[in-house]
Scaffold this active site. Structure first.
Site, PDB file in Angstrom:
ATOM      1  N   GLU A 187       8.641   2.455 -14.538  1.00  0.00           N
ATOM      2  CA  GLU A 187       8.780   3.901 -14.514  1.00  0.00           C
ATOM      3  C   GLU A 187       9.381   4.432 -13.223  1.00  0.00           C
ATOM      4  O   GLU A 187       9.997   5.480 -13.213  1.00  0.00           O
ATOM      5  CB  GLU A 187       7.413   4.559 -14.743  1.00  0.00           C
ATOM      6  N   SER A 461     -45.765  14.887 -54.499  1.00  0.00           N
ATOM      7  CA  SER A 461     -46.983  14.155 -54.140  1.00  0.00           C
ATOM      8  C   SER A 461     -46.997  13.650 -52.705  1.00  0.00           C
ATOM      9  O   SER A 461     -48.013  13.102 -52.269  1.00  0.00           O
ATOM     10  CB  SER A 461     -47.170  12.968 -55.085  1.00  0.00           C
TER      11      SER A 461
END
Lengths: 768, 165
Positions: A187, A461
């Site tokens: 770069e 229940s």
């Protein structure tokens, strides 16, 4: 402004050379300071933003770490699954942290270092032998015994800010040197020489662009690229380019090359995952390879370098050929410039891209559990702190349990062809009230309505243990053998409306012992019992267990005509499972700053809400449910020696199907039903229970061995009458009772019993 | 290591029971700043409370000693975290629950100290010395919370177990 407009008016009205000269001088006098001011402004922006730059770091949310020690219940599959989730690579030499090797039941791994709230775990070699689904041997690098080691925790999610930039900060000294060399070679070769912009670089770029007739190469230095990412928008105008150059020079003037490089490594854009953008090499490494940057191989570092040129154009998942071509260009360049030896480059060129199939998504793989974590965190933290401070959140999620739970629920729901049938599950660790897993529906990997947390449905229940416990808290009146009438009952409220409950099987069973009424989930004895004990007492017990009773309690409360979420049910059953000690459920253990400072711990809190005697008796009853009652299919499949306890629940017309049950260490609640509250045709025993059983068959369970507390003794009781009997009397069975509250002796066998007891006393005296 | 810590807890508790009844706030301050007031023990050292209790797994032992060290320098929250790790390894071990209760006591959280001691007792069947020291801790915790009736009841329990032992 007024002067300027006046002068321009004059110049228009009376044009002459003198005035034009004045005008130019005036404009210069105005613009030079303006330009200077502008540069000063840029300088201020560069410095203030660079120094004040605090990347918004999302909070990282971790699963529980896997603690390894001899005796831990752990199957080899679960161990390997955990290593895979952590991104450990299988490699015979275990060359780097995050690698492992498996030879049959022996695992060798090189653990990653990790800073926990309770101290740092170093990187080290661990050898684990697993046998009979538990760790039988734990050794260090040179075969020395290890008492305890823990793996790094699985990252299960992140909490993002609105714009969802995601990054994992890296420090320059932790970045592989090869990556830095590669970036500079590819770069910005003159990075260490130039002053922010490189005229040579621009010239070279200009030349190649002119040759090509279009923009093929940017002359940007690393510093300029950082400026572009850092401060500026993406438009490509001359004005922006000029700004960029000026700011790059300023940046270079103020800061060292290392500071600039480190910022670059953390800022550069390297990928996209939906609406989440991947910034910096730390996150990119996780996103493409599922592992930390430090663990990457040279060809992987080369790929990351390649992505700088254009993360979407060279996306290795969408455009593997382009990515490969660019990566190989990077590798060859590194070879030509003697960064890597050529023979090594040739070997690396032969390597595949090695990226994981899917990016480690920013979305959690466990969205339902994350809901619970976020709900918890929002009590103590502001949303902006969670999404920007890089907090580390240590949760209680057990990935192996979560995966088992998801699979079991999905498998179970597939059995019913109706796609409207939904489900949810919550799994807890009984010992410390921590939530191990949450499943919120049939598509557990996708966020959506969280049924486990927010779907409040009648529990049927499942409420019954509260009724029976309320009775058993009065040992002077009730024991497990006490007979209750299974006879019709009708109740009329103050408004004159009548309620006539029925048994599920629509049968009447006469007088049944209390434990049996619970085990078989008979409705009529439950309602009778509850009405005798008192609704207020039952509601009080429910509240102590952790269920907030409705404001107005009706008799239908006794059969669970009240809505609760699976999570709330789990809280109540946790109280039962831990012997009457209620602990608020926990999903977060602690929160740490990104610097390793512990911000907050959420310790285990305990409160005794049920006395040991009644707590033991109700759990005994819940064991009978699984052993021979409505949930006996679970014990026949999983084995009766696990001592499982639990309760089925079904609501009117088979709409909701529930099961809540526990082993010694693990508790699970499963709900099956429909979002539109339609009929499913399922009971607790046919819907939720098989899912629960399937789920629990995949877990590492500790048997539930209830030890009678002080003040509880075993008595022989006549089954048909509930009266005190003896072992040798026919029709008698052993049942635990609170000492001092034995039932009345049965008529027939008692005299015999006295005879026997006298005989045994005499014998004892004789022996002495 | 467990034995030591537990014995330490007992000795500490003895000191607690004797000093706390007269000047509880002073002791509490001392406990926070100087958490090992073990020397002025007016009674001979108690026999180990854990006779017959199964040994802790080695993995948990290490964590208990870390907890002990942390608590000794006043890092009680750190001690809690280590003890919770130990509990995940040996969740049914009553000594761990007692240790947790003692650390909560040192933190001044008497409600949790009591609850955790009760939890320890629920797992301590047959270990009357351990139970007795738990009841002593419960008694002191209750007294410090102003529940003198509850404290008296706990003392009765402790004495009863003392006679048994």
């Amino acid at each position: 402004m007024t002067r300027r407009s006046r002068s321009s008016r004059r110049s228009r009205s009376k044009p002459s050379g003198r005035w034009i000269r004045w005008w130019i001088l005036f404009a210069l006098a105005l613009w030079i300071p303006a330009a200077l001011l502008y540069v000063l402004y840029l300088d201020w922006r560069v410095t203030s933003q660079f120094e004040g730059k605090r990347w918004a770091l999302p909070a990282r949310v971790y699963a529980r770490p896997l603690e390894l020690y001899e005796g831990l219940r752990l199957s080899p599959q679960h161990l390997e699954a955990e290593l895979r989730l952590l991104g450990y690579q299988r490699h015979a030499d275990i060359p780097a942290p995050g690698s492992y090797e498996r030879l049959g039941d022996i695992f060798r791994l090189r653990a990653r270092p990790f800073v926990f709230p309770e101290g740092e775990e170093p990187t080290r070699i661990i050898e684990i032998r697993v046998g009979g689904n538990q760790i039988t041997r734990l050794r260090g690098a040179s075969g020395e015994p290890l008492d305890l080691a823990r793996l790094d925790p699985v990252l299960i999610g992140s909490i993002y800010p609105a714009h969802r930039e995601d990054r994992v900060l890296v420090r320059l000294e932790d970045v592989p040197p090869l990556l830095i060399k590669a970036l500079i070679e590819l770069e910005d070769r003159r990075f260490h020489e130039h002053h922010g912009v490189s005229l040579i670089g621009i010239g070279r770029a200009l030349l190649s662009n002119l040759q090509a007739g279009r923009v093929v190469q940017g002359g940007s230095t690393i510093t300029q690229q950082l400026v572009k990412n850092f401060y500026l928008t993406g438009d490509r105008t001359i004005w922006r380019k000029a700004n960029e150059a000026v700011m790059a020079v300023l940046l270079d003037y103020h800061y060292s090359k290392d500071e600039i490089l480190e910022a670059y490594l953390n800022e550069i854009y390297l990928g996209q995952d939906g609406n989440r953008s991947i910034h910096g090499f730390g996150m990119a490494s996780q996103f493409y390879f599922g592992r930390p940057l430090q663990e990457l191989q040279p060809h992987q570092l080369a790929l990351l370098t390649a992505l700088v040129k254009g993360a979407s154009y060279y996306d290795p998942r969408r455009h593997p050929e382009r990515a490969m071509e660019r990566r190989n260009l990077v590798l060859k360049t590194l070879g030509e410039r003697k960064v890597l030896p050529m023979d090594k480059v040739h070997a690396l060129l032969a390597q595949g891209l090695d990226v994981t199939a899917r990016g480690r998504s920013g979305d959690s793989p466990y969205p339902a559990f994350m809901d619970l974590v976020k709900e918890h965190l929002h009590r103590d933290y502001r949303p902006e702190d969670l999404s920007s401070e890089g907090l580390r959140v240590f949760t209680t999620l057990a990935p192996d349990v979560q995966e088992s739970a998801e699979q079991a629920l999905v498998r179970g729901l597939k059995r019913w062809s109706n796609a409207n049938v939904q489900g949810a599950a919550v799994i807890l660790n009984v010992d410390d009230a921590s939530v191990l897993a949450v499943v919120s529906g049939r598509e557990p990997k996708f966020p959506g309505f969280n049924r486990a947390l927010y779907a409040r449905r009648p529990i049927g229940s499942l409420i019954k243990p509260a009724v029976y416990l309320a009775a058993l808290e009065h040992p002077d009146q009730y024991g497990l053998g006490t007979l209750v009438e299974d006879e019709p009952i009708s109740l009329t409220d103050a408004n004159g409306s009548t309620w006539i409950p029925k048994n599920y099987d629509a049968q009447l069973h006469g007088s049944v012992p209390l434990w049996q009424a619970l085990a078989n989930s008979y409705n009529l004895p439950t309602v009778r019992l509850g009405m005798t004990v008192g609704l207020r007492n039952v509601a009080n017990v429910a509240q102590r267990l952790g269920l907030q009773p409705p404001k107005q309690v009706y008799p239908s409360f006794l059969l669970g005509a009240v809505p609760y979420s699976p999570l709330e049910v789990a809280q109540a059953y946790q109280t039962l499972a831990s012997g009457g000690f209620r602990s608020p459920l926990r999903s977060v253990r602690s929160v740490m700053t990104r610097d390793g400072e512990v911000l907050k711990r959420y310790p285990l809190m305990v409160e005794r809400v049920v006395e040991p005697g009644p707590a033991f008796l109700i759990n005994y009853g819940l064991q009978r449910v699984v052993l021979e009652g409505t949930a006996k299919s679970a014990s026949s499949r999983l084995g009766s020696d696990l001592g499982l306890a639990g309760k089925t629940g079904t609501t009117d017309d088979s709409r909701d199907s529930w099961f809540a049950g526990f082993s010694g260490n693990t508790l699970g609640v499963v709900w099956i039903g429909r979002d539109d509250n339609g009929k499913t045709g399922l009971t607790g025993a046919t819907g939720a229970l098989p899912v629960w059983t399937d789920l629990f068959s995949g877990l590492d369970l500790r048997p539930l061995s209830l030890a009678p507390p002080d003040g509880v003794e075993q008595l022989w009781v006549e089954r048909s009458t509930g009266l005190l009997s003896a072992e040798y009397c026919s029709g008698s069975m052993p049942l635990p009772y609170v000492s001092g509250y034995a039932p009345e002796p049965a008529a027939g066998c008692v005299d015999q019993r006295n005879v026997f007891e006298r005989a045994s006393n005499w014998l004892r005296g004789f022996m002495r | 290591m467990t034995r030591d810590f537990s014995r330490g807890a007992i000795v500490l508790l003895v000191a607690v029971t004797l000093t706390a009844c007269t000047t509880p706030p002073v002791w509490r301050q001392e406990a926070v700043s100087e958490p090992a007031p073990l020397k002025p023990t007016p009674r001979p050292v108690e026999p180990p409370a854990v006779a017959g209790i199964p040994a802790l797994p080695t993995a948990a032992k290490g964590l208990v000693s870390r907890a002990e060290q942390a608590s000794a320098v006043g890092q009680h929250e750190e001690a809690v975290a280590q003890l919770e790790r130990a509990l995940r390894i040996a969740p049914e071990h009553p000594v761990l629950w007692q240790n947790l209760a003692v650390v909560r006591y040192r933190l001044g959280d008497y409600r949790q100290a009591e609850a955790l001691a009760l939890k320890s007792n629920s797992l301590a069947n047959g270990f009357s010395n351990l139970k007795r020291s738990n009841w002593q801790l419960i008694a002191v915790s209750r007294r410090l919370r102003g529940d003198s009736k509850g404290a008296a009841a706990a003392e009765v329990e402790a004495r009863r177990l003392g006679e048994q032992g």
